[in-house]
Design a protein around this motif. Structure first.
Motif, PDB file in Angstrom:
ATOM      1  N   LYS A  13       2.685   8.611  94.475  1.00 32.68           N
ATOM      2  CA  LYS A  13       3.638   7.512  94.636  1.00 32.68           C
ATOM      3  C   LYS A  13       2.941   6.153  94.626  1.00 32.68           C
ATOM      4  O   LYS A  13       1.976   5.922  95.347  1.00 32.68           O
ATOM      5  N   GLY A  14       3.443   5.280  93.770  1.00 29.22           N
ATOM      6  CA  GLY A  14       2.927   3.919  93.711  1.00 29.22           C
ATOM      7  C   GLY A  14       1.583   3.767  93.049  1.00 29.22           C
ATOM      8  O   GLY A  14       1.027   2.659  93.027  1.00 29.22           O
ATOM      9  N   VAL A  15       1.034   4.833  92.493  1.00 28.60           N
ATOM     10  CA  VAL A  15      -0.276   4.740  91.833  1.00 28.60           C
ATOM     11  C   VAL A  15      -0.125   3.978  90.518  1.00 28.60           C
ATOM     12  O   VAL A  15       0.743   4.283  89.701  1.00 28.60           O
ATOM     13  N   ARG A  16      -0.951   2.975  90.334  1.00 29.42           N
ATOM     14  CA  ARG A  16      -0.945   2.196  89.084  1.00 29.42           C
ATOM     15  C   ARG A  16      -1.968   2.823  88.139  1.00 29.42           C
ATOM     16  O   ARG A  16      -3.169   2.582  88.235  1.00 29.42           O
ATOM     17  N   TRP A  17      -1.466   3.647  87.246  1.00 28.97           N
ATOM     18  CA  TRP A  17      -2.342   4.414  86.356  1.00 28.97           C
ATOM     19  C   TRP A  17      -3.134   3.485  85.438  1.00 28.97           C
ATOM     20  O   TRP A  17      -2.685   2.403  85.079  1.00 28.97           O
ATOM     21  N   SER A  18      -4.326   3.946  85.076  1.00 28.00           N
ATOM     22  CA  SER A  18      -5.240   3.190  84.196  1.00 28.00           C
ATOM     23  C   SER A  18      -5.736   1.910  84.844  1.00 28.00           C
ATOM     24  O   SER A  18      -6.051   0.934  84.157  1.00 28.00           O
ATOM     25  N   THR A  19      -5.839   1.913  86.158  1.00 27.22           N
ATOM     26  CA  THR A  19      -6.449   0.792  86.877  1.00 27.22           C
ATOM     27  C   THR A  19      -7.623   1.317  87.696  1.00 27.22           C
ATOM     28  O   THR A  19      -7.797   2.532  87.864  1.00 27.22           O
ATOM     29  N   SER A  20      -8.403   0.385  88.242  1.00 28.96           N
ATOM     30  CA  SER A  20      -9.620   0.776  88.959  1.00 28.96           C
ATOM     31  C   SER A  20      -9.362   1.275  90.373  1.00 28.96           C
ATOM     32  O   SER A  20     -10.308   1.691  91.057  1.00 28.96           O
ATOM     33  N   ASP A  21      -8.103   1.259  90.820  1.00 28.79           N
ATOM     34  CA  ASP A  21      -7.826   1.727  92.186  1.00 28.79           C
ATOM     35  C   ASP A  21      -7.045   3.033  92.232  1.00 28.79           C
ATOM     36  O   ASP A  21      -6.478   3.388  93.261  1.00 28.79           O
ATOM     37  N   VAL A  22      -7.016   3.766  91.124  1.00 28.10           N
ATOM     38  CA  VAL A  22      -6.265   5.029  91.076  1.00 28.10           C
ATOM     39  C   VAL A  22      -6.786   6.024  92.110  1.00 28.10           C
ATOM     40  O   VAL A  22      -6.008   6.618  92.868  1.00 28.10           O
ATOM     41  N   LEU A  23      -8.093   6.209  92.156  1.00 25.79           N
ATOM     42  CA  LEU A  23      -8.667   7.181  93.101  1.00 25.79           C
ATOM     43  C   LEU A  23      -8.386   6.767  94.540  1.00 25.79           C
ATOM     44  O   LEU A  23      -7.913   7.587  95.346  1.00 25.79           O
ATOM     45  N   GLN A  24      -8.657   5.512  94.865  1.00 25.88           N
ATOM     46  CA  GLN A  24      -8.472   5.069  96.243  1.00 25.88           C
ATOM     47  C   GLN A  24      -7.003   5.136  96.654  1.00 25.88           C
ATOM     48  O   GLN A  24      -6.682   5.527  97.781  1.00 25.88           O
ATOM     49  N   SER A  25      -6.094   4.777  95.747  1.00 28.37           N
ATOM     50  CA  SER A  25      -4.664   4.852  96.058  1.00 28.37           C
ATOM     51  C   SER A  25      -4.253   6.290  96.338  1.00 28.37           C
ATOM     52  O   SER A  25      -3.455   6.556  97.250  1.00 28.37           O
ATOM     53  N   THR A  26      -4.797   7.224  95.566  1.00 25.89           N
ATOM     54  CA  THR A  26      -4.469   8.639  95.757  1.00 25.89           C
ATOM     55  C   THR A  26      -4.976   9.131  97.105  1.00 25.89           C
ATOM     56  O   THR A  26      -4.259   9.831  97.835  1.00 25.89           O
ATOM     57  N   VAL A  27      -6.211   8.771  97.443  1.00 21.41           N
ATOM     58  CA  VAL A  27      -6.786   9.162  98.735  1.00 21.41           C
ATOM     59  C   VAL A  27      -5.981   8.547  99.879  1.00 21.41           C
ATOM     60  O   VAL A  27      -5.689   9.223 100.887  1.00 21.41           O
ATOM     61  N   ASP A  28      -5.606   7.281  99.740  1.00 19.61           N
ATOM     62  CA  ASP A  28      -4.823   6.612 100.789  1.00 19.61           C
ATOM     63  C   ASP A  28      -3.459   7.285 100.958  1.00 19.61           C
ATOM     64  O   ASP A  28      -2.984   7.469 102.091  1.00 19.61           O
ATOM     65  N   ASN A  29      -2.817   7.625  99.847  1.00 20.49           N
ATOM     66  CA  ASN A  29      -1.521   8.307  99.913  1.00 20.49           C
ATOM     67  C   ASN A  29      -1.644   9.636 100.653  1.00 20.49           C
ATOM     68  O   ASN A  29      -0.782   9.995 101.471  1.00 20.49           O
ATOM     69  N   ALA A  30      -2.713  10.381 100.334  1.00 24.01           N
ATOM     70  CA  ALA A  30      -2.913  11.678 100.978  1.00 24.01           C
ATOM     71  C   ALA A  30      -3.131  11.508 102.481  1.00 24.01           C
ATOM     72  O   ALA A  30      -2.564  12.248 103.297  1.00 24.01           O
ATOM     73  N   ALA A  31      -3.937  10.532 102.846  1.00 21.91           N
ATOM     74  CA  ALA A  31      -4.211  10.300 104.267  1.00 21.91           C
ATOM     75  C   ALA A  31      -2.933   9.937 105.019  1.00 21.91           C
ATOM     76  O   ALA A  31      -2.686  10.426 106.130  1.00 21.91           O
ATOM     77  N   ALA A  32      -2.098   9.105 104.398  1.00 16.56           N
ATOM     78  CA  ALA A  32      -0.850   8.692 105.043  1.00 16.56           C
ATOM     79  C   ALA A  32       0.105   9.864 105.235  1.00 16.56           C
ATOM     80  O   ALA A  32       0.908   9.879 106.175  1.00 16.56           O
ATOM     81  N   ALA A  33       0.002  10.866 104.343  1.00 16.50           N
ATOM     82  CA  ALA A  33       0.885  12.025 104.411  1.00 16.50           C
ATOM     83  C   ALA A  33       0.283  13.184 105.204  1.00 16.50           C
ATOM     84  O   ALA A  33       0.899  14.248 105.321  1.00 16.50           O
ATOM     85  N   GLY A  34      -0.932  12.993 105.741  1.00 14.18           N
ATOM     86  CA  GLY A  34      -1.577  14.043 106.508  1.00 14.18           C
ATOM     87  C   GLY A  34      -2.104  15.178 105.659  1.00 14.18           C
ATOM     88  O   GLY A  34      -2.244  16.311 106.141  1.00 14.18           O
TER      89      GLY A  34
END
Length: 223
Positions: free
Chosen positions: A157-178
């Motif tokens: 959710k909310g990941v901006r594909w083809s940008t330099s923050d894809v990995l960090q956004s994914t990790v942050d999303n996972a952390a927020a969801a437990g």
């Protein structure tokens, strides 16, 4: 049994690696992509006790994709990606399909990462025994591999594909969801090839000199 999902396109000049084609032309970009994709497929075929499925992008190309894939791995299955524009939705659908068909865990990869190999894929599958999600970090800030045991749509959710923050956004999303994610340095950082600069940098690396793709890359860069 585990499943391996491979996202691929039929290698046709002008339809693959368009950003790379801007630097070396559509024929050279297609030649590189075909060689790299077939290398990844061959490495995938070395994964033991793993169902392997290529998800391609255009249903009208099914017959040609089947013929192409069969030349590399006769046991690899083919299926069409969901016809939606969002990459996260397409990955969710493909992973959900193989998991719903009985896979205990699944990994998804692309076909433009020269240094991806069977050992890394099998390591990712093993890591899932103790984690919900595993990611293979890419040098551009994205990821070249995603593994999970169930589909967690929250991570996309909310990941901006083809940008330099894809990995960090994914990790942050996972952390927020437990959701328990393996440390991001569990797998090595690899370079996916999107531009001629990526290709030149990969080719200039000393380790690349012994790689199966080295001569192909040298040829397309010098054409």
């Amino acid at each position: 049994m585990a499943s391996l999902v491979v996202f691929a396109r039929l290698p046709v000049p002008g339809k693959v690696k368009t950003r790379l084609a801007a630097g070396i032309g559509p024929e050279g970009a297609c030649e590189f992509y075909r060689a790299c994709a077939e290398h990844v497929l061959r490495e995938s075929s070395r994964c033991e006790d793993t169902r392997r499925v290529v998800f391609f992008s255009d249903e009208s190309e099914r017959t040609d994709v089947e013929k192409w894939v069969e030349k590399v791995d006769k046991e690899m299955e083919v299926a069409c990606q969901a016809q939606v524009s969002d990459l996260g939705e397409r990955m969710s659908a493909a992973l959900g399909e193989v998991l719903n068909q009985g896979a205990s865990k699944a990994v998804i990869i692309g076909t433009d990462i020269p240094d991806l190999n069977a050992d890394l894929i099998q390591k990712a599958l093993r890591v899932l025994d103790a984690n919900d999600v595993v990611l293979g970090p890419a040098a551009d800030g994205g990821y070249y591999l995603l593994g999970l045991k169930k589909v967690h749509t929250e991570i996309f959710k909310g990941v901006r594909w083809s940008t330099s923050d894809v990995l960090q956004s994914t990790v942050d999303n996972a952390a927020a969801a437990g959701i328990r994610v393996a440390p991001v340095d569990t797998l090595p950082t690899l370079r996916d090839i999107d531009t001629v600069e990526d290709l030149r940098e990969w080719h200039s690396n000393q380790a690349a000199a012994t790689h199966a793709l080295y001569e192909t890359v040298r040829s397309v860069l010098n054409a």
